[in-house]
Every structure is written in C-alpha cells, then in structure tokens.
Design an enzyme around this catalytic site. Structure first.
Site, PDB file in Angstrom:
ATOM      1  N   ARG A 162      20.621  31.283  13.936  1.00 52.97           N
ATOM      2  CA  ARG A 162      20.303  31.868  14.988  1.00 52.97           C
ATOM      3  C   ARG A 162      21.661  32.826  15.012  1.00 52.97           C
ATOM      4  O   ARG A 162      22.348  33.140  15.949  1.00 52.97           O
ATOM      5  CB  ARG A 162      20.056  31.229  16.172  1.00 52.97           C
ATOM      6  CG  ARG A 162      18.871  30.615  16.407  1.00 52.97           C
ATOM      7  CD  ARG A 162      17.662  31.493  16.156  1.00 52.97           C
ATOM      8  NE  ARG A 162      16.447  30.545  16.426  1.00 52.97           N
ATOM      9  CZ  ARG A 162      16.011  30.192  15.209  1.00 52.97           C
ATOM     10  NH1 ARG A 162      16.351  30.515  14.009  1.00 52.97           N
ATOM     11  NH2 ARG A 162      14.834  29.628  15.376  1.00 52.97           N
ATOM     12  N   SER A 237      13.157  29.693  23.538  1.00 55.68           N
ATOM     13  CA  SER A 237      14.217  28.727  23.818  1.00 55.68           C
ATOM     14  C   SER A 237      15.631  29.105  24.383  1.00 55.68           C
ATOM     15  O   SER A 237      16.149  29.884  23.718  1.00 55.68           O
ATOM     16  CB  SER A 237      14.284  28.233  22.482  1.00 55.68           C
ATOM     17  OG  SER A 237      13.289  27.700  21.838  1.00 55.68           O
ATOM     18  N   GLU A 333      21.009  29.940  23.381  1.00 55.14           N
ATOM     19  CA  GLU A 333      20.748  30.841  22.381  1.00 55.14           C
ATOM     20  C   GLU A 333      20.269  32.343  22.984  1.00 55.14           C
ATOM     21  O   GLU A 333      20.702  33.194  22.263  1.00 55.14           O
ATOM     22  CB  GLU A 333      19.275  30.424  21.763  1.00 55.14           C
ATOM     23  CG  GLU A 333      18.670  31.354  20.614  1.00 55.14           C
ATOM     24  CD  GLU A 333      17.438  30.708  20.369  1.00 55.14           C
ATOM     25  OE1 GLU A 333      17.088  29.381  20.084  1.00 55.14           O
ATOM     26  OE2 GLU A 333      16.412  31.659  20.022  1.00 55.14           O
TER      27      GLU A 333
HETATM   28  C1  LIG Z   1       8.250  33.184  24.709  1.00 52.80           C
HETATM   29  C2  LIG Z   1       9.164  33.477  23.763  1.00 52.80           C
HETATM   30  C3  LIG Z   1       9.216  32.787  22.346  1.00 52.80           C
HETATM   31  C4  LIG Z   1      10.321  33.004  21.692  1.00 52.80           C
HETATM   32  N1  LIG Z   1      10.445  32.272  20.377  1.00 52.80           N
HETATM   33  C5  LIG Z   1      11.438  32.760  19.399  1.00 52.80           C
HETATM   34  C6  LIG Z   1      11.351  31.896  18.141  1.00 52.80           C
HETATM   35  O1  LIG Z   1      10.376  31.037  17.913  1.00 52.80           O
HETATM   36  N2  LIG Z   1      12.203  32.137  17.367  1.00 52.80           N
HETATM   37  C7  LIG Z   1      13.350  32.961  17.607  1.00 52.80           C
HETATM   38  O2  LIG Z   1      14.352  33.206  16.867  1.00 52.80           O
HETATM   39  N3  LIG Z   1      13.427  33.493  18.781  1.00 52.80           N
HETATM   40  C8  LIG Z   1      12.423  33.643  19.843  1.00 52.80           C
HETATM   41  N4  LIG Z   1      12.390  34.216  20.899  1.00 52.80           N
HETATM   42  C9  LIG Z   1      13.675  34.957  21.368  1.00 52.80           C
HETATM   43  C10 LIG Z   1      13.257  36.639  21.226  1.00 52.80           C
HETATM   44  O3  LIG Z   1      11.945  36.893  20.889  1.00 52.80           O
HETATM   45  C11 LIG Z   1      13.951  36.851  19.838  1.00 52.80           C
HETATM   46  O4  LIG Z   1      15.486  36.592  19.844  1.00 52.80           O
HETATM   47  C12 LIG Z   1      13.837  38.394  19.418  1.00 52.80           C
HETATM   48  O5  LIG Z   1      14.451  38.783  18.048  1.00 52.80           O
HETATM   49  C13 LIG Z   1      14.673  39.310  20.458  1.00 52.80           C
HETATM   50  O6  LIG Z   1      14.282  40.545  20.107  1.00 52.80           O
HETATM   51  P1  LIG Z   1      14.439  41.781  21.446  1.00 52.80           P
HETATM   52  O7  LIG Z   1      14.022  43.043  20.844  1.00 52.80           O
HETATM   53  O8  LIG Z   1      13.537  41.635  22.743  1.00 52.80           O
HETATM   54  O9  LIG Z   1      15.841  41.902  21.678  1.00 52.80           O
HETATM   55  P2  LIG Z   1      16.785  41.871  22.904  1.00 52.80           P
HETATM   56  O10 LIG Z   1      16.397  40.742  24.040  1.00 52.80           O
HETATM   57  O11 LIG Z   1      16.356  43.383  23.557  1.00 52.80           O
HETATM   58  O12 LIG Z   1      18.070  42.037  22.507  1.00 52.80           O
HETATM   59  C14 LIG Z   1      18.812  40.910  22.028  1.00 52.80           C
HETATM   60  C15 LIG Z   1      20.353  41.132  21.507  1.00 52.80           C
HETATM   61  O13 LIG Z   1      20.150  42.107  20.505  1.00 52.80           O
HETATM   62  C16 LIG Z   1      20.928  43.550  20.807  1.00 52.80           C
HETATM   63  N5  LIG Z   1      19.914  44.454  20.201  1.00 52.80           N
HETATM   64  C17 LIG Z   1      18.884  44.700  20.586  1.00 52.80           C
HETATM   65  N6  LIG Z   1      18.283  45.802  19.732  1.00 52.80           N
HETATM   66  C18 LIG Z   1      19.274  45.927  18.624  1.00 52.80           C
HETATM   67  C19 LIG Z   1      19.362  46.825  17.742  1.00 52.80           C
HETATM   68  N7  LIG Z   1      18.397  47.878  17.276  1.00 52.80           N
HETATM   69  N8  LIG Z   1      20.434  46.836  17.016  1.00 52.80           N
HETATM   70  C20 LIG Z   1      21.689  46.167  17.202  1.00 52.80           C
HETATM   71  N9  LIG Z   1      21.590  45.280  18.410  1.00 52.80           N
HETATM   72  C21 LIG Z   1      20.266  44.946  19.026  1.00 52.80           C
HETATM   73  C22 LIG Z   1      20.869  43.373  22.458  1.00 52.80           C
HETATM   74  O14 LIG Z   1      22.065  44.153  22.881  1.00 52.80           O
HETATM   75  C23 LIG Z   1      21.094  41.900  22.695  1.00 52.80           C
HETATM   76  O15 LIG Z   1      22.353  41.556  22.610  1.00 52.80           O
HETATM   77  C24 LIG Z   1      11.350  34.096  21.948  1.00 52.80           C
HETATM   78  C25 LIG Z   1      11.570  34.681  23.240  1.00 52.80           C
HETATM   79  C26 LIG Z   1      10.369  34.504  23.959  1.00 52.80           C
HETATM   80  C27 LIG Z   1      10.311  35.125  25.252  1.00 52.80           C
END
Ligand SMILES: Cc1cc2nc3c(=O)[nH]c(=O)nc-3n(C[C@H](O)[C@H](O)[C@H](O)COP(=O)(O)OP(=O)(O)OC[C@H]3O[C@@H](n4cnc5c(N)ncnc54)[C@H](O)[C@@H]3O)c2cc1C
Length: 337
Positions: A162, A237, A333
């Site tokens: 992560r 998580s 995380e």
């Molecule tokens: C129900 C649920 C289950 C999940 N299960 C998992 C799992 O199994 N494994 C796992 O690893 N994660 C999991 N996650 C966490 C999440 O889905 C991941 O971390 C996902 O990659 C976040 O993507 P996002 O676009 O929503 O990021 P955001 O929440 O929008 O951003 C996260 C971070 O990245 C930055 N960011 C966003 N886009 C960019 C970009 N284009 N360039 C640079 N920085 C950027 C943001 O500023 C922020 O700091 C889960 C979440 C939920 C709600």
C-alpha cells in the site's frame, strides 16, 4: 470546464461525509488539466479520483481537481501478452471487467475495488494475493507546478505494501493521467490460493476456472464481506495490516498465542489488523453515527451523518486500544484529509 465555488463533496467520497471544496473542477482531457493548472498557478490544489480512499475531516480550502479523463486502448501485443493503456478517470472495476471480457489476464483478483484507474499506483492497490505492481508497466503523470509530463516505470514507482513514490518522495507533485498494464493473452496465471476463492468456486462446481469465474468469485466474496458504500459510507480497510519485527513478535506471541500472523520476510511478520481490532472489542461498536463494521473490523463506517472528525476519533480510539492491548501500532491506510 467550469470552476464551481463552495462545492459539496458528499457525493464524491465513499464515506459520504459532508465537506465543501472552496473551488471544484472536473477535467476531462490532459489539455484541460494543463490549462487549469496554468491558470491557477497560485492556488492550493487537491486531486480527487473516486474519493474511495479518503476521510474528509474538514472543508478543503483549495481548488479540488476531479480527474475524469476517459478512454482505454491496446497499445501493443505479441502472442502471449497485451499492453493496455487506460486514462486515469476510468472506473477501475469497469476497466477490470473490460479486460476480462477481452480475455486479458492479471487483474481479475482485483475485481470490485472502488476508485479510478489513475489512483491504482498511488497505494499499489491489492486484493486476494495480487497487487497492481504485478501488472503495472508505467504511468504518465503531469507535474503540478511545471505541467511537464513524466513517465514513471514500475521500478521508479517504488511499490511496497500500500505504498509508492506518490505517497512519499513525490507526494502532491504529480497528477497521474494514464496507466499501462501488461496482461496475459494466454497461459493465464490463475491465482485462487488466497482467501475463500477456492471455496467459492467449489460451491459453484468450478474446477478449471476462467478469468471470469475468478472475477465472479471475488465479487461474490467481497459483496458478502464488505459494506457497499452506496448503502453504508466507508472507505474499505481503514487500517493497514501492521508489519512487526519477528524479534518483537515472538514476545507478543508468547502473551497472545492465538494471534494470527503471516511471514513476509526473514525478519518480519504481518499481523491481520482486523483480528487485533476485533480482539480489542471494537467489532460492531457504534459511536453515534460513526462505528466499526459488524462483519469486518477493519472497516470504519458512517451510519448516516457522522462527521469526518467523529470517524477520525473512532480510528484514534481503535489505534490506542490496540496499542495498549498488544503493543502493536496500526496505521491508517486511508488518507486523512
Ligand atoms: C468498499 C471498499 C473496498 C476497498 N477495497 C480495497 C482493496 O481491496 N484493496 C485496496 O488496495 N484498496 C481498497 N479500497 C481503497 C480504494 O478503493 C483504493 O485505494 C482506490 O485505488 C482509491 O481510488 P480513488 O480514485 O477513489 O482515490 P481517491 O480517494 O480519490 O484518492 C486517494 C489519494 O490519491 C490521490 N489521487 C487521486 N487521483 C490521483 C491521480 N490521478 N494522480 C495522483 N494522485 C491522485 C488523492 O489526492 C488521494 O490522496 C477499498 C475502498 C472501499 C470503499
């Protein structure tokens, strides 16, 4: 491309927290992104993907740039592999399903992870024995200050559990605009050894699973274990599984012989944070509208109108009690904003 002021982010974060962006803009092309950055040089910026890995504890006093770049294509292939490029704003799960429909292997174990493609390298997402680093080739990213484009190779991303360079050395300096993955076209490496995948397949009498079968099994398991953010606000998580030095772990294990662990190197073990939180008595506990999920202690939830501060307070209480009980520090995380 319209900049909006005092914009509610409630529908842009999976915790469903009410927080306002001083300014908000959604960008749909790399050219738009460049223009926005050039025209707002002196503004604080905050990058938003799908909002599924953040806890908003306050309004965001910045220009929030929502990355909504769409498109995916095959850029190269040989007999065995295909190189696929996806723009950052594609929804990850839709992209995974598209690769499976094309019989491209490698992402199926990460089905149904919320969020966008562009964010997958940020924390090296992973599930069911697979991480993004296993198929990631490179990503394109725009420097926020200079607007220059840079390619980050797999090695340059410094992926860890992560973790990546985007959470460390170059944090808040780049916006990822596209990602390239190398996937299998044949001889897929089906990985069903982790979690309950084998049991789920057996339930459906599947002995030689296809990519689609693995994906369906992962989806079914996830749906049975994790709350759907559309129904109950959460960010997956909330905590990472702590990695503990074996020398320290041995002492802890003597006191708590039932403690689960997995060896990660010759000197370290990983302890399931969910187990620690459950043993510390938090599973299913509710504090107003904030709480710990009843089936999955790793997941903090918003029952409706919790504030980010209230969820943060629960997370701190959990961390403190786990530390006081086991002497193990668990880290968030989720990005606490
Ligand atoms: C129900 C649920 C289950 C999940 N299960 C998992 C799992 O199994 N494994 C796992 O690893 N994660 C999991 N996650 C966490 C999440 O889905 C991941 O971390 C996902 O990659 C976040 O993507 P996002 O676009 O929503 O990021 P955001 O929440 O929008 O951003 C996260 C971070 O990245 C930055 N960011 C966003 N886009 C960019 C970009 N284009 N360039 C640079 N920085 C950027 C943001 O500023 C922020 O700091 C889960 C979440 C939920 C709600």
């Amino acid at each position: 491309m319209e900049i909006q002021s005092n914009f509610s982010l409630k529908n842009y974060n999976t915790f469903g927290i009410e927080a306002k962006a001083r300014q908000f803009v959604a960008v749909h092309t790399v050219a738009e992104l460049k223009t926005i950055l050039e025209e707002n040089k002196n503004e604080q910026k905050f990058i938003l993907g799908g909002g599924s890995n953040m806890l908003l504890t306050q309004d965001i006093d910045a220009l929030v740039i929502h990355i909504d770049l769409k498109g995916k294509k095959i850029i190269k292939e040989d007999d065995d592999f295909v190189w696929v490029e996806s723009q950052a704003g594609e929804t990850w799960h839709d992209f995974v399903l598209w690769t499976i429909d094309n019989n491209f292997g490698g992402l199926e174990n990460m089905s149904l992870i919320p969020g966008n493609v562009g964010t997958t390298p940020v924390q090296n997402i992973g599930a069911y024995g697979t991480e993004i680093k296993d198929t990631f080739v490179s990503c394109e990213a725009m420097n926020i200050t200079s607007q220059e484009m840079k390619t980050f190779t797999n090695a340059e991303c410094k992926f860890g559990y992560r973790e990546s360079i985007f959470k460390n050395e170059v944090k808040d300096q780049y916006i990822i605009t596209a990602v390239i993955y190398k996937l299998t076209k044949r001889n897929h490496k089906i990985n069903i050894s982790y979690g309950d995948i084998t049991a789920e397949l057996a339930k459906n009498n599947i002995t030689f699973p296809t990519l689609k079968d693995v994906s369906n099994a992962v989806i079914a398991i996830r749906q049975s274990k994790l709350p759907d953010p559309k129904e109950l606000g959460n960010s997956g998580s909330f905590f990472k599984n702590p990695i503990v030095l074996k020398s320290d772990f041995e002492k802890i294990h003597q006191k708590f012989p039932e403690m689960k662990y997995y060896e990660v190197s010759e000197t370290e073990v990983k302890v399931p944070a969910g187990w620690l939180i459950e043993q510390a008595g938090f599973k299913g506990k509710r504090f107003g509208d904030a709480g710990v999920h009843k089936n999955q202690a790793l997941v903090l939830v918003n029952y409706g109108n919790a504030t980010g501060q209230e969820i943060l307070a629960v997370s701190k209480e959990v961390q403190k009690t786990v530390f006081d009980t086991f002497g193990i520090q668990i880290e968030a995380e989720v990005n606490v904003i």
